[in-house]
Write a protein that holds these residues in place. Structure first.
Motif, short mmCIF file in Angstrom:
data_model
loop_
_atom_site.label_atom_id
_atom_site.label_comp_id
_atom_site.label_asym_id
_atom_site.label_seq_id
_atom_site.Cartn_x
_atom_site.Cartn_y
_atom_site.Cartn_z
N GLN A 277 0.82 -1.22 0.00
CA GLN A 277 0.00 0.00 0.00
C GLN A 277 0.84 1.25 0.00
O GLN A 277 1.94 1.29 0.55
CB GLN A 277 -0.90 0.03 1.23
CG GLN A 277 -1.98 -1.03 1.19
CD GLN A 277 -2.95 -0.88 2.34
OE1 GLN A 277 -2.74 -1.46 3.39
NE2 GLN A 277 -3.99 -0.10 2.11
N VAL B 139 -3.45 0.47 -3.64
CA VAL B 139 -3.37 -0.82 -2.98
C VAL B 139 -2.97 -1.81 -4.07
O VAL B 139 -3.61 -1.88 -5.12
CB VAL B 139 -4.73 -1.23 -2.37
CG1 VAL B 139 -4.66 -2.65 -1.81
CG2 VAL B 139 -5.18 -0.24 -1.32
N ARG C 229 -2.76 -5.63 -4.63
CA ARG C 229 -3.32 -6.82 -3.99
C ARG C 229 -3.37 -7.96 -5.01
O ARG C 229 -3.28 -7.74 -6.21
CB ARG C 229 -4.72 -6.52 -3.48
CG ARG C 229 -5.66 -6.08 -4.60
CD ARG C 229 -7.12 -6.13 -4.21
NE ARG C 229 -8.00 -5.63 -5.24
CZ ARG C 229 -8.38 -6.32 -6.32
NH1 ARG C 229 -7.94 -7.55 -6.53
NH2 ARG C 229 -9.21 -5.79 -7.20
N ASP D 213 -12.35 -9.56 -10.74
CA ASP D 213 -11.62 -8.55 -11.51
C ASP D 213 -11.62 -8.82 -13.00
O ASP D 213 -11.23 -7.97 -13.79
CB ASP D 213 -10.15 -8.48 -11.05
CG ASP D 213 -9.98 -8.03 -9.63
OD1 ASP D 213 -10.72 -7.13 -9.19
OD2 ASP D 213 -9.08 -8.57 -8.95
N GLU E 170 -4.98 -1.04 -7.54
CA GLU E 170 -6.31 -0.55 -7.18
C GLU E 170 -6.20 0.83 -6.56
O GLU E 170 -5.31 1.07 -5.74
CB GLU E 170 -6.92 -1.55 -6.18
CG GLU E 170 -8.29 -1.22 -5.70
CD GLU E 170 -8.79 -2.29 -4.72
OE1 GLU E 170 -9.28 -3.33 -5.20
OE2 GLU E 170 -8.68 -2.07 -3.51
N ASP E 171 -7.11 1.71 -6.93
CA ASP E 171 -7.20 3.03 -6.32
C ASP E 171 -7.58 2.86 -4.85
O ASP E 171 -8.59 2.22 -4.54
CB ASP E 171 -8.23 3.89 -7.05
CG ASP E 171 -8.30 5.30 -6.51
OD1 ASP E 171 -8.78 5.47 -5.36
OD2 ASP E 171 -7.90 6.23 -7.22
N ALA E 172 -6.80 3.40 -3.94
CA ALA E 172 -7.03 3.21 -2.50
C ALA E 172 -8.33 3.85 -2.03
O ALA E 172 -8.92 3.39 -1.05
CB ALA E 172 -5.86 3.77 -1.70
N THR E 173 -8.80 4.87 -2.72
CA THR E 173 -10.02 5.55 -2.31
C THR E 173 -11.26 4.94 -2.92
O THR E 173 -12.24 4.68 -2.21
CB THR E 173 -9.94 7.05 -2.69
OG1 THR E 173 -8.77 7.61 -2.09
CG2 THR E 173 -11.16 7.81 -2.21
N THR E 174 -11.22 4.68 -4.21
CA THR E 174 -12.42 4.21 -4.93
C THR E 174 -12.48 2.70 -5.13
O THR E 174 -13.51 2.18 -5.54
CB THR E 174 -12.51 4.87 -6.31
OG1 THR E 174 -11.43 4.38 -7.12
CG2 THR E 174 -12.48 6.39 -6.22
N SER E 175 -11.37 2.02 -4.90
CA SER E 175 -11.21 0.58 -5.17
C SER E 175 -11.31 0.23 -6.65
O SER E 175 -11.48 -0.93 -7.00
CB SER E 175 -12.23 -0.26 -4.37
OG SER E 175 -12.02 -0.09 -2.99
N ALA E 176 -11.19 1.23 -7.51
CA ALA E 176 -11.22 0.97 -8.96
C ALA E 176 -9.94 0.26 -9.37
O ALA E 176 -8.84 0.60 -8.93
CB ALA E 176 -11.35 2.28 -9.72
N LEU E 177 -10.08 -0.74 -10.25
CA LEU E 177 -8.92 -1.42 -10.81
C LEU E 177 -8.28 -0.49 -11.84
O LEU E 177 -8.95 0.01 -12.74
CB LEU E 177 -9.34 -2.74 -11.47
CG LEU E 177 -8.20 -3.57 -12.04
CD1 LEU E 177 -7.31 -4.11 -10.93
CD2 LEU E 177 -8.75 -4.72 -12.87
#
Length: 183
Positions: free
Chosen positions: A7, A12, A14, A20, A71-78
């Protein structure tokens, strides 16, 4: 043994999950993304992402590679993918990455590469990490330069992609160079 999660402030890294697959197919299936990478096919057929994701945990357990979903840490978008393929005998790793076109030019790849270099040198004990990019994709080279990798040369007509022999630029970083830059 399970793959770690890495992170930073914005990212992130992962392990990939089955869920996905559709987004991998959408992002990696973009012709512009596939065109600038070596191993992404185009068109990206149904089932390819699932098959690729399915094989990643076993490759990690065998000590062959660690492939991370970015992954975007705020939106969780790949956002994309970054991986490190190991050659244990020589204590080296090869980095490869791709970013979905909507995320180009925002510094995500540079941030992800720093995380993976830290992981490779400090956790995996690698002595050398290297990467290459197609000469016609200088943005990828700028990512490597920003993290302190050294340009080691041009491999002329080194890869064959879509009917064309491509030149590639080779970059590398040694553990002692990383240590001196990161303190």
């Amino acid at each position: 043994m399970s793959q770690p999660i890495l992170q930073s402030n914005r990212l992130v890294l992962r392990p990939f999950e089955a869920g996905d697959a559709l987004e991998v197919q959408r992002l990696a299936g973009d012709r512009d993304v596939a065109s600038t990478t070596l191993n992404i096919p185009h068109p990206y057929q149904d089932g390819m992402a699932e098959s690729w994701i399915y094989g990643l945990p076993d490759a990690f357990v065998r000590g062959e590679s660690a492939t991370f979903a970015m992954e975007d840490a705020t939106t969780s978008a790949l956002i994309g993918s970054i991986g490190l393929r190991f050659t244990a005998l020589h204590a080296r790793g090869e980095v490869g990455y791709w970013i979905g076109r909507p995320y180009w030019g925002q510094g995500y790849c540079t941030e992800a590469l720093r995380l993976v270099l830290t992981y490779g040198f400090e956790v995996c004990g690698l002595v050398r990490v290297y990467a290459h990019h197609l000469t016609r994709n200088p943005a990828s080279g700028r990512v490597m330069q920003k993290v302190g990798m050294t340009h080691e040369g041009t491999l002329r007509k080194h890869f064959h992609k879509w009917g064309v022999f491509e030149d590639v630029e080779l970059y590398g970083q040694l553990r002692e160079e990383w240590d001196s830059k990161t303190g």
